[in-house]
Design a protein around this motif. Structure first.
Motif, short mmCIF file in Angstrom:
data_model
loop_
_atom_site.label_atom_id
_atom_site.label_comp_id
_atom_site.label_asym_id
_atom_site.label_seq_id
_atom_site.Cartn_x
_atom_site.Cartn_y
_atom_site.Cartn_z
N UNK A 116 -11.24 85.79 57.70
CA UNK A 116 -12.46 86.25 58.36
C UNK A 116 -13.70 85.49 57.94
N UNK A 117 -13.52 84.35 57.26
CA UNK A 117 -14.69 83.55 56.88
C UNK A 117 -14.26 82.14 56.48
N UNK A 118 -15.24 81.25 56.54
CA UNK A 118 -15.03 79.84 56.17
C UNK A 118 -14.89 79.75 54.65
N UNK A 119 -14.06 78.86 54.15
CA UNK A 119 -13.92 78.71 52.70
C UNK A 119 -15.23 78.31 52.04
N UNK A 120 -15.53 78.94 50.90
CA UNK A 120 -16.67 78.53 50.08
C UNK A 120 -16.27 77.47 49.06
N UNK A 121 -15.00 77.50 48.67
CA UNK A 121 -14.47 76.51 47.73
C UNK A 121 -13.26 75.83 48.34
N UNK A 164 -18.32 74.42 57.00
CA UNK A 164 -19.36 74.91 56.10
C UNK A 164 -20.75 74.69 56.70
N UNK A 165 -20.99 73.48 57.17
CA UNK A 165 -22.30 73.15 57.74
C UNK A 165 -22.56 73.99 58.98
N UNK A 166 -21.53 74.15 59.83
CA UNK A 166 -21.70 74.95 61.05
C UNK A 166 -21.99 76.41 60.77
N UNK A 167 -21.53 76.91 59.62
CA UNK A 167 -21.77 78.31 59.25
C UNK A 167 -22.86 78.46 58.21
N UNK A 168 -23.55 77.35 57.90
CA UNK A 168 -24.64 77.34 56.92
C UNK A 168 -24.18 77.89 55.57
N UNK A 169 -23.01 77.45 55.13
CA UNK A 169 -22.46 77.85 53.84
C UNK A 169 -22.73 76.77 52.81
N UNK A 207 -23.60 62.63 46.96
CA UNK A 207 -24.96 62.33 47.37
C UNK A 207 -25.27 62.86 48.76
N UNK A 208 -24.40 62.55 49.73
CA UNK A 208 -24.70 62.88 51.13
C UNK A 208 -24.74 64.38 51.40
N UNK A 209 -23.82 65.13 50.81
CA UNK A 209 -23.73 66.56 51.14
C UNK A 209 -24.80 67.41 50.47
N UNK A 210 -25.60 66.79 49.60
CA UNK A 210 -26.76 67.50 49.09
C UNK A 210 -27.71 67.88 50.22
N UNK A 211 -27.67 67.13 51.31
CA UNK A 211 -28.50 67.44 52.47
C UNK A 211 -28.19 68.82 53.04
N UNK A 212 -26.97 69.31 52.78
CA UNK A 212 -26.54 70.61 53.32
C UNK A 212 -26.34 71.65 52.22
N UNK A 213 -26.68 71.29 50.99
CA UNK A 213 -26.51 72.24 49.89
C UNK A 213 -25.07 72.42 49.47
N UNK A 214 -24.24 71.44 49.75
CA UNK A 214 -22.82 71.51 49.39
C UNK A 214 -22.58 70.69 48.12
N UNK A 215 -21.97 71.31 47.13
CA UNK A 215 -21.66 70.63 45.87
C UNK A 215 -20.32 69.90 45.96
N UNK A 216 -20.25 68.74 45.33
CA UNK A 216 -19.00 67.97 45.28
C UNK A 216 -18.70 67.62 43.83
N UNK A 217 -17.47 67.91 43.41
CA UNK A 217 -17.00 67.52 42.09
C UNK A 217 -15.68 66.78 42.25
N UNK A 218 -15.30 66.03 41.22
CA UNK A 218 -14.02 65.32 41.25
C UNK A 218 -13.36 65.44 39.88
N UNK A 219 -12.09 65.75 39.91
CA UNK A 219 -11.32 65.93 38.67
C UNK A 219 -10.41 64.73 38.46
#
Length: 328
Positions: A116-121, A164-169, A207-219
């Motif tokens: 019932x919702x878009x993934x946050x993670x 995420x962007x479409x749902x402002x997450x 860098x790019x997804x900071x425009x939408x408030x989305x965090x990116x990490x890499x393991x």
């Protein structure tokens, strides 16, 4: 006395800057709180993916695990559910081929519908390695590895980020690279480029997804003692094993805990062993530091330490080549 006083001042200043760096990292990091969040995990039926799902379930998350084999998915689902802290948590499994774009889109749509919702993670844990010597392997192996490790990640991330962007997450994307995202060795020519690509994608998206408030990490894990590692060793050349040495590796559970710990600290580039850490700090590119002082000191150590190690690895390969010629 004045010389010792100067040394103490310098060391004290370094310590203060290091502590300040740690405080800034913690203070500016987005809070890691998967409770009641939809966490979407590819490669979630075994190994690292399943271990990450279990750690998230312990923290109250709603889970979607995605993989190809339905039987393994159902087993993993039962195990993950046993670690849930609330009857309200939902764990679903979806059989999908992450190397197929249409299948990836359908899997994510199904997960959104069921939760019932878009993934946050989003965690992209699916991947594999098929070691072998460059001149002995078919080009098909290189294409297969790139399709799975890079495009399998890209398809999921691209679709999830659009949702995420479409749902402002203000979501979180966690890509899984490897120590081999930062170096190349004999036997891994079909694998290392795919993990370099993952690192490049993560660095670009951070860098790019900071425009939408989305965090990116890499393991960047080292050896993970999973079923995939056992399969990998079946084709791994002996020279590769010799260079790697007695690498004890970490269990999927240890790696998952390290990954979650890194996310909790607000790290962008996450490692779980000293070798991966040294390669990270010595070749971090545009990635933010986890602690400027500590990373800088370790980078200096790495630049010195890697010189004899590189000579050692190269000499092993040269001697291996000579032995091959003499045997022929």
């Amino acid at each position: 006395m004045s010389a010792w006083y100067t040394v103490l001042i310098v060391l004290g200043s370094i310590l203060v800057v290091g502590v300040i760096g740690e405080i800034v990292l913690r203070a500016t990091a987005r809070k890691f709180d998967p409770k009641n969040k939809h966490c979407y995990i590819t490669g979630g039926s075994t190994g690292l993916g399943k271990a990450v799902a279990i750690e998230l379930a312990k923290r109250g998350a709603h889970i979607t695990i995605v993989a190809r084999r339905l039987e393994e998915l159902n087993k993993a689902k039962t195990e993950i559910e046993s670690h849930c802290t609330s009857n309200c948590q939902k764990v679903i499994c979806i059989s999908s081929d992450c190397t197929d774009h249409d299948s990836t889109v359908k899997a994510l749509d199904e997960a959104i519908e069921k939760h019932g919702k878009v993934p946050e993670y989003v965690f992209t844990c699916a991947g594999a390695s098929y070691p072998g010597l460059f001149i002995e392997q078919s080009v098909d192996v290189f294409e297969k590895n790139m399709k799975l490790n890079y495009f399998g990640t890209l398809y999921t991330v691209h679709q999830a980020v659009n949702k995420m962007v479409g749902s402002n997450i203000k979501g979180n994307v966690v890509l899984v690279g490897s120590t081999l995202s930062m170096l190349g060795l004999i036997g891994y020519s079909q694998y290392t480029p795919t993990k370099f690509a993952i690192r490049g994608l993560a660095e670009s998206l951070r860098n790019e997804l900071k425009a939408y408030g989305i965090n990116v990490s890499v393991y960047f894990p080292g050896t993970i003692l999973s079923p995939g590692f056992e399969t990998e060793n079946l084709t791994k050349p002996q020279i590769t094993k010799d260079i790697e040495g007695a690498d004890s590796g970490l269990s999927p559970e240890q790696c998952a805990k390290a990954l979650i710990k890194g996310l909790s600290r607000g790290e962008v580039a996450i490692t779980s062993d000293i070798i991966s850490l040294l390669f990270r700090v010595s070749s971090r590119g545009m990635m933010p530091t986890n602690n400027f002082v500590l990373d800088s000191i370790l980078a200096f150590v790495a630049w010195i330490a890697f010189i004899p190690w590189r000579w050692y690895a190269d000499s092993l390969v040269v001697n291996y080549g000579k032995s091959m010629l003499s045997n022929n």
